[in-house]
Design a protein around this motif. Structure first.
Motif, PDB file in Angstrom:
ATOM      1  N   THR A   1       0.778  -1.164   0.026  1.00 28.47           N
ATOM      2  CA  THR A   1       0.049   0.058  -0.079  1.00 28.47           C
ATOM      3  C   THR A   1       0.910   1.351  -0.054  1.00 28.47           C
ATOM      4  N   LYS A   2       0.333   2.371  -0.550  1.00 30.68           N
ATOM      5  CA  LYS A   2       0.997   3.617  -0.371  1.00 30.68           C
ATOM      6  C   LYS A   2       1.421   4.039   0.825  1.00 30.68           C
ATOM      7  N   GLU A   3       0.517   3.537   2.101  1.00 30.67           N
ATOM      8  CA  GLU A   3       0.782   3.739   3.397  1.00 30.67           C
ATOM      9  C   GLU A   3       1.907   3.147   3.883  1.00 30.67           C
ATOM     10  N   ASP A   4       2.049   1.844   3.464  1.00 33.44           N
ATOM     11  CA  ASP A   4       3.284   1.151   4.068  1.00 33.44           C
ATOM     12  C   ASP A   4       4.543   1.513   3.503  1.00 33.44           C
ATOM     13  N   PHE A   5       4.515   2.189   2.117  1.00 29.65           N
ATOM     14  CA  PHE A   5       5.688   2.588   1.564  1.00 29.65           C
ATOM     15  C   PHE A   5       5.915   3.965   2.039  1.00 29.65           C
ATOM     16  N   GLU A   6       4.982   4.629   2.538  1.00 28.28           N
ATOM     17  CA  GLU A   6       5.465   6.066   3.064  1.00 28.28           C
ATOM     18  C   GLU A   6       6.239   5.592   4.507  1.00 28.28           C
ATOM     19  N   LEU A   7       5.515   4.836   5.235  1.00 28.58           N
ATOM     20  CA  LEU A   7       5.997   4.668   6.732  1.00 28.58           C
ATOM     21  C   LEU A   7       7.398   3.945   6.541  1.00 28.58           C
ATOM     22  N   ALA A   8       7.757   3.204   5.620  1.00 26.59           N
ATOM     23  CA  ALA A   8       8.833   2.298   5.434  1.00 26.59           C
ATOM     24  C   ALA A   8      10.069   3.568   5.100  1.00 26.59           C
ATOM     25  N   THR A   9       9.282   4.397   4.231  1.00 23.62           N
ATOM     26  CA  THR A   9      10.440   5.485   3.597  1.00 23.62           C
ATOM     27  C   THR A   9      10.805   6.383   4.879  1.00 23.62           C
ATOM     28  N   GLU A  10       9.869   6.733   5.785  1.00 22.61           N
ATOM     29  CA  GLU A  10      10.142   7.592   6.817  1.00 22.61           C
ATOM     30  C   GLU A  10      11.062   6.951   7.720  1.00 22.61           C
ATOM     31  N   MET A  11      10.911   5.700   8.103  1.00 17.89           N
ATOM     32  CA  MET A  11      11.678   4.913   8.927  1.00 17.89           C
ATOM     33  C   MET A  11      13.132   4.729   8.304  1.00 17.89           C
ATOM     34  N   LYS A  12      13.258   4.609   6.898  1.00 20.54           N
ATOM     35  CA  LYS A  12      14.561   4.466   6.441  1.00 20.54           C
ATOM     36  C   LYS A  12      15.323   5.962   6.653  1.00 20.54           C
ATOM     37  N   LYS A  13      14.590   7.045   6.653  1.00 18.49           N
ATOM     38  CA  LYS A  13      15.022   8.463   6.813  1.00 18.49           C
ATOM     39  C   LYS A  13      15.441   8.460   8.279  1.00 18.49           C
TER      40      LYS A  13
END
Length: 218
Positions: free
Chosen positions: A67-79
């Motif tokens: 989902t878009k939400e999963d990608f957004e959260l994972a991206t923030e975690m990577k940051k």
């Protein structure tokens, strides 16, 4: 294109095999959606350690759609992990110099349960392996919101067992875990040394399960 990785098709015993045996022998109530958690863990692992598997346009890892939400959260975690590396020199070295997703095989690894000795062919796959130092570590996503909760998760989810298992396959004397909170994006860490309480408890856990695996499945 599907991930061509054949690691999970190999026949050697892995820590995941011990987990499956434990769940069969000692079933317990599952908290949350296990499959969803595993799927998200694959996403954050791939974003940080295998970026070529990630398609940000299609929101996929290999052929698996997120989902878009999963990608957004994972991206923030990577940051958040990258930001932590600005003040954590060891983490910065891990991100810069590690071999990622490196697997190891140990043929006829020796085990002892009580006074009984036996062997198993074993395997493990490192999120991070620092070849020049001879040790590695693990990346986790977690619902923990404090270091105390993270420390409790190490025991509850048997992360201590996995670290002892990996250390003994590699013959390494130290290990580490970095975990990124899905709740507040905080970074938690644990450093393990051979013979310390985390290692000893983890080894005790895998000793029991490895013997039962040898007895029941070989």
């Amino acid at each position: 294109m599907s991930n061509p990785d054949t690691y999970f098709l190999r026949k050697e015993v892995s820590n995941s095999d011990l987990t499956e045996l434990k769940n069969f022998l000692y079933p317990r109530t599952q908290y949350g959606d296990k499959e969803k958690a595993f799927k998200f863990g694959t996403l954050i692992d791939a974003m940080i350690t295998e970026q070529d598997r990630v398609n940000y346009y299609k929101l996929t890892v290999d052929d698996v759609v997120y989902t878009k939400e999963d990608f957004e959260l994972a991206t923030e975690m990577k940051k958040a992990l990258r930001m932590e590396a600005r003040k954590d020199q060891f983490l910065a070295q891990v991100l810069e110099k590690s071999d990622t997703q490196k697997f190891m095989i140990n043929k006829n690894q020796e085990f002892e349960y009580g006074n009984f000795k036996y062997t198993l062919d074993t395997r493990c796959k490192w999120d991070w392996w620092l070849a020049q130092f001879g040790f590695g570590g693990d990346l986790k996503s977690t619902f923990a919101e404090s270091q105390k909760q993270f420390n409790e998760a190490i025991d509850f989810f048997d992360w201590d067992r996995s670290r002892a298992w990996y250390m003994d396959i590699a013959g390494s004397n130290q290990d580490f875990i970095y975990a990124i909170s899905k709740k507040n994006l905080k970074i938690f860490k644990a450093f393990i040394k051979r013979g310390d309480p985390i290692y000893l408890k983890g080894k005790e856990k895998y000793d029991e399960l490895a013997f039962k695996y040898w007895m029941l499945l070989t």
